[in-house]
Design a protein around this motif. Sequence first.
Motif, PDB file in Angstrom:
ATOM      1  N   GLU A   1     -25.594 -48.825 -12.523  1.00 18.29           N
ATOM      2  CA  GLU A   1     -25.391 -49.246 -13.915  1.00 18.29           C
ATOM      3  C   GLU A   1     -23.915 -49.493 -14.199  1.00 18.29           C
ATOM      4  O   GLU A   1     -23.531 -50.521 -14.768  1.00 18.29           O
ATOM      5  CB  GLU A   1     -25.902 -48.170 -14.880  1.00 18.29           C
ATOM      6  N   LEU A   2     -23.068 -48.524 -13.815  1.00 22.03           N
ATOM      7  CA  LEU A   2     -21.644 -48.634 -14.096  1.00 22.03           C
ATOM      8  C   LEU A   2     -21.000 -49.770 -13.304  1.00 22.03           C
ATOM      9  O   LEU A   2     -20.125 -50.478 -13.809  1.00 22.03           O
ATOM     10  CB  LEU A   2     -20.947 -47.308 -13.786  1.00 22.03           C
ATOM     11  N   ALA A   3     -21.423 -49.925 -12.043  1.00 23.73           N
ATOM     12  CA  ALA A   3     -20.881 -51.006 -11.230  1.00 23.73           C
ATOM     13  C   ALA A   3     -21.227 -52.369 -11.835  1.00 23.73           C
ATOM     14  O   ALA A   3     -20.378 -53.267 -11.915  1.00 23.73           O
ATOM     15  CB  ALA A   3     -21.406 -50.900  -9.808  1.00 23.73           C
ATOM     16  N   LYS A   4     -22.472 -52.511 -12.259  1.00 23.38           N
ATOM     17  CA  LYS A   4     -22.904 -53.776 -12.866  1.00 23.38           C
ATOM     18  C   LYS A   4     -22.151 -54.046 -14.170  1.00 23.38           C
ATOM     19  O   LYS A   4     -21.689 -55.166 -14.415  1.00 23.38           O
ATOM     20  CB  LYS A   4     -24.409 -53.732 -13.109  1.00 23.38           C
ATOM     21  N   LYS A   5     -21.997 -53.015 -14.974  1.00 21.76           N
ATOM     22  CA  LYS A   5     -21.289 -53.144 -16.253  1.00 21.76           C
ATOM     23  C   LYS A   5     -19.849 -53.582 -16.039  1.00 21.76           C
ATOM     24  O   LYS A   5     -19.289 -54.340 -16.842  1.00 21.76           O
ATOM     25  CB  LYS A   5     -21.327 -51.802 -16.989  1.00 21.76           C
ATOM     26  N   ASN A   6     -19.247 -53.143 -14.935  1.00 21.76           N
ATOM     27  CA  ASN A   6     -17.851 -53.462 -14.649  1.00 21.76           C
ATOM     28  C   ASN A   6     -17.698 -54.648 -13.698  1.00 21.76           C
ATOM     29  O   ASN A   6     -16.622 -54.863 -13.154  1.00 21.76           O
ATOM     30  CB  ASN A   6     -17.147 -52.231 -14.079  1.00 21.76           C
ATOM     31  N   GLN A   7     -18.779 -55.394 -13.513  1.00 22.02           N
ATOM     32  CA  GLN A   7     -18.778 -56.619 -12.709  1.00 22.02           C
ATOM     33  C   GLN A   7     -18.282 -56.372 -11.279  1.00 22.02           C
ATOM     34  O   GLN A   7     -17.529 -57.159 -10.717  1.00 22.02           O
ATOM     35  CB  GLN A   7     -17.949 -57.705 -13.397  1.00 22.02           C
ATOM     36  N   VAL A   8     -18.737 -55.261 -10.727  1.00 22.64           N
ATOM     37  CA  VAL A   8     -18.448 -54.920  -9.342  1.00 22.64           C
ATOM     38  C   VAL A   8     -19.561 -55.505  -8.473  1.00 22.64           C
ATOM     39  O   VAL A   8     -20.745 -55.342  -8.784  1.00 22.64           O
ATOM     40  CB  VAL A   8     -18.398 -53.377  -9.160  1.00 22.64           C
ATOM     41  N   THR A   9     -19.215 -56.187  -7.391  1.00 20.86           N
ATOM     42  CA  THR A   9     -20.225 -56.707  -6.465  1.00 20.86           C
ATOM     43  C   THR A   9     -20.952 -55.535  -5.822  1.00 20.86           C
ATOM     44  O   THR A   9     -20.328 -54.610  -5.304  1.00 20.86           O
ATOM     45  CB  THR A   9     -19.571 -57.573  -5.378  1.00 20.86           C
ATOM     46  N   ARG A  10     -22.290 -55.575  -5.833  1.00 19.44           N
ATOM     47  CA  ARG A  10     -23.090 -54.427  -5.393  1.00 19.44           C
ATOM     48  C   ARG A  10     -23.891 -54.791  -4.145  1.00 19.44           C
ATOM     49  O   ARG A  10     -24.698 -55.722  -4.164  1.00 19.44           O
ATOM     50  CB  ARG A  10     -24.033 -53.985  -6.524  1.00 19.44           C
ATOM     51  N   LEU A  11     -23.644 -54.034  -3.077  1.00 18.83           N
ATOM     52  CA  LEU A  11     -24.296 -54.272  -1.787  1.00 18.83           C
ATOM     53  C   LEU A  11     -25.152 -53.068  -1.420  1.00 18.83           C
ATOM     54  O   LEU A  11     -24.714 -51.928  -1.573  1.00 18.83           O
ATOM     55  CB  LEU A  11     -23.238 -54.524  -0.707  1.00 18.83           C
ATOM     56  N   LEU A  12     -26.364 -53.329  -0.943  1.00 23.98           N
ATOM     57  CA  LEU A  12     -27.248 -52.268  -0.460  1.00 23.98           C
ATOM     58  C   LEU A  12     -27.429 -52.386   1.044  1.00 23.98           C
ATOM     59  O   LEU A  12     -27.885 -53.414   1.544  1.00 23.98           O
ATOM     60  CB  LEU A  12     -28.624 -52.357  -1.129  1.00 23.98           C
ATOM     61  N   ASP A  13     -27.058 -51.338   1.774  1.00 20.45           N
ATOM     62  CA  ASP A  13     -27.474 -51.188   3.164  1.00 20.45           C
ATOM     63  C   ASP A  13     -28.778 -50.398   3.111  1.00 20.45           C
ATOM     64  O   ASP A  13     -28.782 -49.227   2.718  1.00 20.45           O
ATOM     65  CB  ASP A  13     -26.417 -50.432   3.966  1.00 20.45           C
ATOM     66  N   ILE A  14     -29.894 -51.003   3.480  1.00 19.67           N
ATOM     67  CA  ILE A  14     -31.199 -50.388   3.255  1.00 19.67           C
ATOM     68  C   ILE A  14     -31.302 -49.008   3.888  1.00 19.67           C
ATOM     69  O   ILE A  14     -31.885 -48.086   3.312  1.00 19.67           O
ATOM     70  CB  ILE A  14     -32.333 -51.318   3.749  1.00 19.67           C
TER      71      ILE A  14
END
Length: 336
Positions: free
Chosen positions: A155-168
């Motif tokens: 949530e916080l990363a998205k709110k701060n326009q941080v690129t979000r990567l998931l390593d499954i």
Amino acid sequence: MTRKYDLLTLGRSSIDLYSANVGSPFEKIEAFNAFVGGCPLNIATGSRRLGLNTAILTGVGNDQVGNFIKHFLDQEGIVTDWVPTIEGTRSSAVVLGIEPPDKFPLVYYRENCADIHLNIDHVAAIPFQDFRAAAFSGTAFSKDPSRTAMFYALELAKKNQVTRLLDIDFRADQWFDPRAFGVTIRAALSSFNIVVGTEEEILATFLTDKEQLLIKHQQISAPEIRGNIENAIQEILESGVETLVVKRGKDGASIFQPDKAEIKVPGFPVEVLNVLGAGDAFCAGFSYGLLSGWDLYKSVRMGNACGAIIVTREGCANFMPAYQEVMDFVAGYGGL
């Protein structure tokens, strides 16, 4: 906007005890070498050695193993300002056998481990506005309070326009039911810009029957999973994910994006010593390329190169290559 840090990695860390008797069956191992590991720690180390300004959110216990992990992070120049020592917990440990080319039995010691006790307060302390990207690992979603902490971090990363990567990062034995992995990860998919995983991990994201899963020789990191990979890839893209990267080992990787043709990125043929950590090295190299402004093809090629280097080495974080090492390696294959 200028940001202070390039990459934040979030989740598990451990002391890794790797067989010193390469090729020996697990029951005949006579000695172990002590390294550090855990998907986020490996990515942090790899990206830092390539030149990124990297920080990690993980938890350690008030014990000597925790000191061992933090000492390594500090020596590497990884920012540890948000690594709490969590009282009443233990730092995580992993024991690994090395029987190349295809047997790598893995035993986790994660009962009451510190990093699974990361909580909302630990996440709230992080200045997400100072980061360009954040890399999450699937195992961090396996139990609360870490699970809720990771959703809050998203949530916080998205709110701060941080690129979000998931390593499954699918580890079946870290979940009370392997199907719970998919239920949880599917709930988070729409919050990620980029998802990276092997074919098996992508299939695990849509696992509906325990009989689809088979683990041989306690190779927790290399399960066999039955399913329709094309359908699974399409479902991930339909969730809102902008880019899916499918790691295919010696065959390289593939890039998928909505309404675009698959892009195949060749790998680098090498002789395998130990496959553990290859996917994390890939994410480190890929993240470096991405945050350096490279296109997706070149970034994935960089990830392939880092992964190929690591499979020729004994361990994970301790053996991550520096930038010039990677450039020298790829030069022998015509470059990136």
